[in-house]
Enzyme design. Structure first.
Site, PDB file in Angstrom:
ATOM      1  N   HIS A 172       0.836  -1.198   0.000  1.00 14.03           N
ATOM      2  CA  HIS A 172       0.000   0.000   0.000  1.00 14.03           C
ATOM      3  C   HIS A 172       0.872   1.249   0.000  1.00 14.03           C
ATOM      4  CE1 HIS A 172      -3.308  -2.512   0.148  1.00 14.03           C
ATOM      5  NE2 HIS A 172      -3.767  -2.319   1.360  1.00 14.03           N
ATOM      6  N   LYS A 210     -13.653   4.698   7.055  1.00 12.97           N
ATOM      7  CA  LYS A 210     -14.042   5.741   6.101  1.00 12.97           C
ATOM      8  C   LYS A 210     -15.553   5.747   5.892  1.00 12.97           C
ATOM      9  CE  LYS A 210     -12.541   5.431   1.810  1.00 12.97           C
ATOM     10  NZ  LYS A 210     -13.689   5.519   0.885  1.00 12.97           N
TER      11      LYS A 210
END
Length: 896
Positions: free
Chosen positions: A138, A564
């Site tokens: 990532h 999120k």
């Protein structure tokens, strides 16, 4: 006994002075004075000697673009050096506390706790524990590999200065070397000029495995062995406790650049690296095992093993006898090295698998023990055996990952040629079709026939077609896990089972070559855990696959997207209670659960101290096996320095051993119903407030205007795109740039927003502050959640965040910033009241860290805001803006 020659203040002071000298030499006196003026202005404001930051802002804005770039570069380089000083201080603390016997979370304290149990329970705990750190690609590492290499050289010199007795001449020479590296660092571009490729990311992960963890793991086993021996009477066998895994080079979710060739190259490179490590280790061992064969009895088992190798490799055997006449161990080791060199080779005689190498090492160890050389086994043979058991022939096993929609579309396109409308089937019909297809002998689709398929679907089928070849070439264990992003239905898991069956990777009921891992990250998926997993466990085809994999089910939990979607408090509560639910489902079906925690580096993405996180998990979910992601800058912070890497591994093991013993002693932890009700009330209110903020008209525009998201999306941090479809929505944006943007603007909203709203809703509903304080004192989950939020709050700077908010249009700023600021103030007050303390954080080092860093981050923030406000930036201004992102990331020691 004095262990160290220096302290952190001396390191900071001298490195800062050296940077100032290099700055003046490489630029000019005027540039040096400009940087000094900005530094002093920031310090004076922080210390209360200035009433406003406006003079600092005016000075920075008045500089030429060239001078602005020098300022950005100077503060960025400063943080790179200060991070090394703080790393060195961490090592000092570890060494000092270890020497004094005061080190928390040590293996000695874990052994003491295990010592309360009987020998059988201790052995069960050890047998149950398997810790699997999983390195991902990532894109959160903001530094270039070249820069990291230079910083490592400086770090090594600092270690020498701190830990060795040096003459004045030796010390001068070391400082000359540091001066040279800092000068070179200054002259080296900080910003990448190209986007890293997947294989770059794989090599980055490989570096930590090869250069740090390979050596560290054996030392951790040795420490545990000693600690167990000291505390627990009886014969305790230390089994394999660690296994390292990686997504780098194999994670396809949202990354079209990870092709089968990339994965194949990664597998080949990792195997080559680890085999070379073993050959090196056996060569060293050969230097030790120089025993005279005429003076010892190597034993019949050893002699039989040696004879088998001579039969396999007659030419090499003759060479070994000529080189090592009368030295049986060296002859054996020579032939073992030759067998390692033939793994994956066309020549016969190589090891078929890692178990064969372990058998050879055991034969040598047994022979040595029978000849009274127990200490030689302990010091030289056992460390190699533990390395081989941990790293196998793959260095790190690869996990494959892809988004569930890709599998659905690929199967639908492939089945269209067979006259089947897969997209038109209901969920129940899909499950029935996939189950029957897996259980029948005949293949349904040809994975090699991709001519009529879309590019995405062809990639999926080629991947599974390649998987069978990889497992044949490198062994099943080298690549045996498949993770499915955004799993929401049982069919999403069965689709992967179907494709693996068509590839021959699965042949039920005898063989299943992969663990299929659903990634549950949306509220719909988490709340539907029983619907998904229960259906799978009761499915005939999946039950056979599970049986073939030892009835162990790995389930991944997505911290990033859950946060999120739902906000910090609601996401943490949902993850906690759904972990318990998953544990119950697995228990109901007699399945061993292995949770895979998809944690990021930042608090909002599941970051924070790993040992605390492991100890805060629900008892019912602690089966002993645990897996978690390590990514981005967190990898460098944890694993670049060998002593810090060893400490991290030690803390993980301490926590997991204690957590497993606690789970055995008390399978269900006591969580009062009153606490659960309180969390439900708080989480529901917090989620509503968070979703209301995100869904408010204009919030996406505010986010785009009040953070550097547009710059971050263009940074060459990783090989993956910043968003899944390129659209500007919060839902479409990846979690990493979402958090990265807020971190840059010093408003770390994802790590605390809506906690105050949640707590206030509970109190207004008749809740008690006394109950909240009791929950904090007695419930590890609640305490860890609030402590982690406090870390994010401590790093938030509303004054700085307001400067960013002023970039937004007046109406958006007036609507959103006061709302965010109000939530911050109330959350700060409530967390300190619940924790019954005067400060947000409980860690003294954090206060010192922030005090040292904040004045130096401020000029970078002010400069970044100025450049973001520029509607037409020149090339040099664009490069400076990107450099401020790097500098703030280094100063905050966090990206996403």
């Amino acid at each position: 006994m004095r262990l160290h020659n220096r302290d952190v203040r001396q390191d900071v002071r001298e490195l800062g002075a050296l940077l100032g000298t290099v700055l003046e030499e490489q630029t000019s006196r005027r540039s040096f004075e400009t940087v000094e003026s900005s530094r002093q202005a920031a310090i004076e404001y922080r210390s209360g000697d200035r009433e406003s930051r406006d003079p600092l802002v005016t000075e920075l804005e008045g500089l030429s673009p060239h001078q602005q770039r020098i300022v950005a570069r100077a503060f960025t380089t400063y943080f790179e050096l200060i991070n090394l000083a703080e790393e060195r201080e961490r090592v000092r603390t570890i060494r000092t506390e270890s020497h004094e016997g005061t080190l928390d979370d040590s293996l000695e304290t874990a052994a003491e706790e295990l010592g309360d149990a009987d020998v059988e329970t201790v052995q069960q705990v050890l047998d149950d524990v398997l810790i699997e750190p999983t390195f991902t690609a990532h894109p959160t590492e903001a530094r270039r590999k070249t820069v990291k290499s230079k910083l490592r050289e400086i770090s090594t010199s600092l270690e020498t200065l701190d830990e060795r007795l040096l003459t004045d001449k030796e010390e001068r020479q070391l400082w000359r070397d540091i001066d040279a590296e800092v000068t070179s660092l200054w002259q080296t571009p900080q910003v990448r000029n190209r986007q890293p490729e997947p294989e770059d990311e794989a090599r980055n992960v490989q570096w930590y495995l090869e250069n740090t963890l390979f050596e560290v793991v054996g030392e951790v086993y040795d420490e545990l062995d000693d600690a167990i021996d000291a505390e627990i009477p009886g014969d305790i066998e230390i089994p394999k406790l660690f296994e390292f895994r990686s997504w780098a080079g194999s994670d396809r979710d949202g990354n079209p650049y990870v092709t089968p060739d990339v994965t194949a190259n990664t597998l080949e490179r990792q195997r080559s690296v680890i085999l070379e490590q073993y050959r090196t280790q056996l060569k060293r061992l050969s230097g030790v095992l120089s025993q005279d064969g005429s003076r010892i009895d190597a034993g019949s088992e050893f002699q039989a093993s040696l004879e088998r190798d001579r039969d396999r490799l007659p030419g090499s055997a003759r060479t070994a006898e000529e080189r090592y006449p009368g030295e049986p161990y060296r002859q054996k080791l020579k032939l073992m090295r030759e067998r390692l060199s033939r793994v994956g080779d066309v020549r016969p005689g190589g090891y078929d698998d890692v178990d064969d190498l372990l058998v050879d090492l055991e034969v040598i160890a047994t022979s040595l023990r029978n000849n009274g050389a127990e200490s030689v086994v302990d010091a030289h043979v056992d460390p190699i055996r533990r390395q081989v058991a941990t790293f196998g022939f793959s260095l790190a096993s690869l996990d494959l990952r892809e988004h569930q929609a890709k599998h659905t579309d690929a199967i639908a396109e492939a089945l269209e040629a067979e006259g089947i409308d897969y997209h038109g089937l209901s969920e129940d019909e899909r499950v029935e079709f996939l189950t029957d297809a897996v259980l029948q002998d005949e293949l349904v689709i040809d994975l090699g026939d991709t001519d009529e398929l879309s590019d995405d679907s062809a990639r999926v089928l080629r991947l599974f077609d390649s998987l069978a070849d990889w497992q044949t070439e490198y062994g099943v264990n080298a690549i045996d896990t498949y993770c499915i992003s955004m799993t929401e239905e049982p069919s999403h898991v069965l689709e992967v089972l179907f494709l693996a069956d068509q590839a021959g990777v699965v042949s039920l009921p005898e063989h299943a070559g992969i663990d299929i891992v659903p990634l549950l990250e949306t509220e719909y998926a988490l709340s539907g855990a029983r619907r998904i997993m229960g259906s799978l466990f009761e499915n005939e085809a999946y039950a056979q696959a599970l049986e073939a994999r030892g009835r162990t089910q790995e389930i991944m939990l997505g911290y990033s997207d859950s946060n999120k979607e739902n906000g910090f408090l609601a996401a943490n509560w949902s993850l906690y209670k759904n972990q318990r639910r998953l544990g119950e489902i697995c228990d109901d079906h007699d399945v061993t659960m292995r949770l895979f925690h998809g944690r990021g580096g930042s608090i909002s993405r599941g970051g924070g101290p790993m040992n605390e996180a492991l100890l805060a998990l629900p008892n019912s979910t602690v089966t002993g096996q645990v897996k978690f992601t390590e990514q981005g800058e967190a990898i460098a912070e944890k694993y670049a320095n060998p002593r810090i890497a060893e400490r991290n591994i030690e803390q993980m093991l301490n926590a997991q051993l204690r957590a497993r013993k606690q789970a055995i002693d008390q399978p269900e932890e006591e969580v009062h119903e009153e606490w659960v009700d309180a969390m439900e009330t708080m989480a529901d209110a917090a989620r509503r407030e968070y979703r209301d903020l995100l869904e408010s008209d204009g919030f996406v525009q505010y986010f785009e205007q009040a953070t550097p998201i547009t710059v971050i999306e263009d940074l060459d941090l990783g090989s993956r795109p910043a968003s899944r479809s390129g659209e500007r929505t919060v839902e479409d944006l990846r979690a990493i740039p979402w958090v990265f943007s807020w971190t840059q603007s010093r408003c770390i909203l994802p790590g605390w927003y809506a906690i105050a709203t949640g707590v206030e809703a509970y109190l207004e509903d008749g809740g008690s502050m006394d109950t909240l304080q009791e929950m904090y004192d007695e419930w590890p989950f609640f305490q860890t959640t609030l402590d982690n939020a406090a870390l994010s709050l401590s790093r938030t700077e509303l004054e700085i965040a307001e400067r960013y908010a002023e970039m937004a249009t007046d109406d958006l700023r007036d609507r959103f910033f006061p709302r965010v600021a109000g939530e911050y103030e109330r959350t700060t007050d409530l967390i300190t009241e619940i924790g019954q303390r005067d400060t947000l954080h409980t860690r003294d080092w954090l206060g010192e860290n922030l005090e040292r860093r904040n004045p130096y981050v401020d000029p970078l923030n002010m400069l970044q805001v100025y450049l973001l406000n520029r509607t037409h930036r020149t090339d040099i201004e664009e490069r400076t803006l990107r450099l401020t992102v790097k500098g703030i990331a280094a100063g905050m020691k966090n990206t996403g």
